[in-house]
Motif scaffolding. Structure first.
Motif, PDB file in Angstrom:
ATOM      1  N   ASN A 191     -59.411  15.357 -45.608  1.00 33.44           N
ATOM      2  CA  ASN A 191     -58.404  16.058 -44.797  1.00 33.44           C
ATOM      3  C   ASN A 191     -57.539  16.962 -45.687  1.00 33.44           C
ATOM      4  O   ASN A 191     -57.351  18.158 -45.410  1.00 33.44           O
ATOM      5  CB  ASN A 191     -57.556  15.001 -44.062  1.00 33.44           C
ATOM      6  CG  ASN A 191     -56.322  15.564 -43.364  1.00 33.44           C
ATOM      7  OD1 ASN A 191     -56.229  16.761 -43.065  1.00 33.44           O
ATOM      8  ND2 ASN A 191     -55.367  14.698 -43.087  1.00 33.44           N
TER       9      ASN A 191
ATOM     10  N   TRP B 168     -61.430   9.645 -46.152  1.00 31.15           N
ATOM     11  CA  TRP B 168     -61.092  10.517 -45.007  1.00 31.15           C
ATOM     12  C   TRP B 168     -59.838  11.345 -45.316  1.00 31.15           C
ATOM     13  O   TRP B 168     -59.804  12.556 -45.094  1.00 31.15           O
ATOM     14  CB  TRP B 168     -60.868   9.661 -43.758  1.00 31.15           C
ATOM     15  CG  TRP B 168     -60.608  10.490 -42.529  1.00 31.15           C
ATOM     16  CD1 TRP B 168     -59.455  11.156 -42.203  1.00 31.15           C
ATOM     17  CD2 TRP B 168     -61.541  10.790 -41.477  1.00 31.15           C
ATOM     18  NE1 TRP B 168     -59.595  11.828 -41.017  1.00 31.15           N
ATOM     19  CE2 TRP B 168     -60.875  11.621 -40.544  1.00 31.15           C
ATOM     20  CE3 TRP B 168     -62.858  10.429 -41.230  1.00 31.15           C
ATOM     21  CZ2 TRP B 168     -61.487  12.099 -39.381  1.00 31.15           C
ATOM     22  CZ3 TRP B 168     -63.475  10.897 -40.069  1.00 31.15           C
ATOM     23  CH2 TRP B 168     -62.788  11.726 -39.160  1.00 31.15           C
TER      24      TRP B 168
ATOM     25  N   ASN C 112     -53.621  12.638 -35.782  1.00 36.49           N
ATOM     26  CA  ASN C 112     -53.060  11.763 -36.806  1.00 36.49           C
ATOM     27  C   ASN C 112     -53.177  12.389 -38.191  1.00 36.49           C
ATOM     28  O   ASN C 112     -52.277  12.253 -39.031  1.00 36.49           O
ATOM     29  CB  ASN C 112     -53.767  10.408 -36.787  1.00 36.49           C
ATOM     30  CG  ASN C 112     -53.033   9.373 -37.633  1.00 36.49           C
ATOM     31  OD1 ASN C 112     -51.885   9.052 -37.359  1.00 36.49           O
ATOM     32  ND2 ASN C 112     -53.679   8.886 -38.670  1.00 36.49           N
ATOM     33  N   ASP C 113     -54.273  13.110 -38.426  1.00 38.71           N
ATOM     34  CA  ASP C 113     -54.448  13.770 -39.722  1.00 38.71           C
ATOM     35  C   ASP C 113     -53.318  14.775 -39.978  1.00 38.71           C
ATOM     36  O   ASP C 113     -52.869  14.922 -41.121  1.00 38.71           O
ATOM     37  CB  ASP C 113     -55.804  14.484 -39.777  1.00 38.71           C
ATOM     38  CG  ASP C 113     -56.965  13.493 -39.882  1.00 38.71           C
ATOM     39  OD1 ASP C 113     -56.736  12.368 -40.362  1.00 38.71           O
ATOM     40  OD2 ASP C 113     -58.090  13.850 -39.479  1.00 38.71           O
TER      41      ASP C 113
ATOM     42  N   ASN D  91     -60.109  14.190 -31.931  1.00 36.08           N
ATOM     43  CA  ASN D  91     -58.679  13.894 -31.761  1.00 36.08           C
ATOM     44  C   ASN D  91     -58.049  13.164 -32.937  1.00 36.08           C
ATOM     45  O   ASN D  91     -56.825  13.048 -33.008  1.00 36.08           O
ATOM     46  CB  ASN D  91     -58.451  13.078 -30.482  1.00 36.08           C
ATOM     47  CG  ASN D  91     -58.549  13.942 -29.244  1.00 36.08           C
ATOM     48  OD1 ASN D  91     -58.401  15.165 -29.323  1.00 36.08           O
ATOM     49  ND2 ASN D  91     -58.801  13.335 -28.101  1.00 36.08           N
ATOM     50  N   ILE D  92     -58.870  12.680 -33.870  1.00 35.14           N
ATOM     51  CA  ILE D  92     -58.305  12.052 -35.084  1.00 35.14           C
ATOM     52  C   ILE D  92     -57.461  13.099 -35.825  1.00 35.14           C
ATOM     53  O   ILE D  92     -56.534  12.761 -36.562  1.00 35.14           O
ATOM     54  CB  ILE D  92     -59.423  11.498 -35.996  1.00 35.14           C
ATOM     55  CG1 ILE D  92     -60.228  10.433 -35.246  1.00 35.14           C
ATOM     56  CG2 ILE D  92     -58.842  10.897 -37.277  1.00 35.14           C
ATOM     57  CD1 ILE D  92     -61.479   9.961 -35.991  1.00 35.14           C
TER      58      ILE D  92
ATOM     59  N   TYR E 128     -60.353  20.038 -36.231  1.00 36.48           N
ATOM     60  CA  TYR E 128     -60.687  19.163 -35.101  1.00 36.48           C
ATOM     61  C   TYR E 128     -62.119  19.385 -34.606  1.00 36.48           C
ATOM     62  O   TYR E 128     -62.679  18.522 -33.920  1.00 36.48           O
ATOM     63  CB  TYR E 128     -59.674  19.327 -33.948  1.00 36.48           C
ATOM     64  CG  TYR E 128     -59.858  20.566 -33.096  1.00 36.48           C
ATOM     65  CD1 TYR E 128     -60.513  20.492 -31.863  1.00 36.48           C
ATOM     66  CD2 TYR E 128     -59.384  21.810 -33.512  1.00 36.48           C
ATOM     67  CE1 TYR E 128     -60.691  21.622 -31.072  1.00 36.48           C
ATOM     68  CE2 TYR E 128     -59.559  22.938 -32.733  1.00 36.48           C
ATOM     69  CZ  TYR E 128     -60.207  22.839 -31.512  1.00 36.48           C
ATOM     70  OH  TYR E 128     -60.389  23.958 -30.732  1.00 36.48           O
TER      71      TYR E 128
END
Length: 351
Positions: free
Chosen positions: A42, A38, A126-127, A122-123, A115
């Protein structure tokens, strides 16, 4: 391959190495594979797109300060300065991932905002934090033994905070729910663009290259700041202008400043010269989410001759900056060419 493409490829190769290094850090923490994958996605989705102007500027500036061209830097020197360039690109990625969520933007650099990618949502908050955190892991690994390491940390922290202050004023001035054009002013616009854009896009790349070149006196840093901050403001005014008058093909995104109720240079110029009737049209249409209102506002801008006001502004600011560059004191190794190169990149750009 053109020399520009060769330079870009060499720069991107360094990013690929950094992704591997960051991956190794996660492996050393015994992070599960799905989380590692992940983070890598990102990094790759959000960092290397775009024009890479900020990152490449660190390399070009360092080369000019050391009387060479970028292709003549040793592999070791090149990698080190390119890493600083990538730290700015990571900072930019961190801002953009968060900014796109705040603005509810749809596209960025010709692709979906992060997003909006399936499964992200909404992750992405944090990304964005992780993109910022990566900067400091990289700086620690490659610069901890250098005498200017603390200067680099200090500079990144201060410029990040300045950019966030600019974003704060932008958000509270341009509330998308409650449009109130009386909140706008050219002074507010100036603060927003200087803090939100000029520090990290113009001053930061040059200051980083100066530290690595051993040019770090307060007076030299002030000399470049006094030119690069107004130059950054000009760049953003140009961006505001292109958002309204440029095409999506030109600028790589769909301009949204009018619909987003942005406190842009264009609306501030219009407010300065609007008749009561024109002001009413702006009050009734600016910041509305529909295409018809946006078109009404654009039409009014054309009638008010904003394009001519912009062209006059551009010529006067460029003349002023050229005179300032001519007066730079080069006695400590600083070079006028660094600033001229930046000005030439911005002047009359169309994307």
């Amino acid at each position: 391959m053109s020399s520009k493409e060769v330079a870009r490829k060499r720069f991107i190769d360094v990013f690929d190495e950094l992704v591997e290094e960051l991956k190794e850090i996660l492996v050393s923490y015994k992070m599960p594979q799905e989380a590692i994958d992940w983070f890598v996605k990102n990094l790759n989705y959000n960092t290397p797109g775009g024009k890479l102007n900020r990152g490449l500027s660190v390399v070009d500036t360092f080369a000019i300060l050391n009387n060479r061209t970028a292709d003549k830097l040793s592999d070791e020197e090149y990698k080190k300065v390119a890493i600083l360039g990538w730290c700015i690109e990571l900072l930019q990625a961190y801002f953009l991932v968060a900014d796109d969520m705040m603005d509810q933007s749809k596209t960025r650099r010709g692709q979906k905002c992060w997003y909006l990618v399936e499964g992200v949502g909404n992750i992405a908050i944090n990304d964005s934090f992780m993109l910022e955190g990566a900067i400091y892991m990289i700086l620690k690994k490659h610069f901890k033994k250098d005498s200017y390491y603390v200067d680099l940390l200090d500079l990144f922290h201060e410029v990040t905070f300045q950019t966030e202050l600019g974003q704060l004023l932008d958000l509270v001035t341009a509330d998308e729910e409650y449009v109130d054009l009386s909140k706008f002013s050219l002074d507010k616009h100036s603060f927003i663009v200087i803090f939100k854009t000029a520090y990290y896009s113009f001053y930061l790349p040059v200051a980083l290259a100066m530290y690595m070149s051993g040019i770090s006196s307060e007076s030299d840093l002030k000399q470049v700041k006094d030119i690069l901050i107004p130059l950054g403001e000009y760049f953003q005014i140009q961006d505001d202008y292109l958002d309204c008058f440029g095409t999506p093909e030109q600028i790589g995104k769909i301009g949204t400043d009018i619909k987003d109720n942005k406190c842009s240079w264009v609306i501030n110029q219009a407010l300065l010269k609007a008749t009561p009737e024109q002001r009413e049209i702006l009050d009734n249409n600016y910041g509305k989410k529909d295409d018809k209102s946006e078109e009404t506002v654009k039409q009014l801008f054309k009638e008010m001759n904003i394009e001519q006001i912009y062209n006059d502004y551009e010529e006067s600011i460029v003349e002023k900056l050229r005179k300032q560059i001519d007066q730079i004191d080069e006695s400590n190794g600083l070079k006028k060419d660094v600033l001229t190169a930046f000005l030439n990149k911005v002047y009359k750009r169309s994307k």
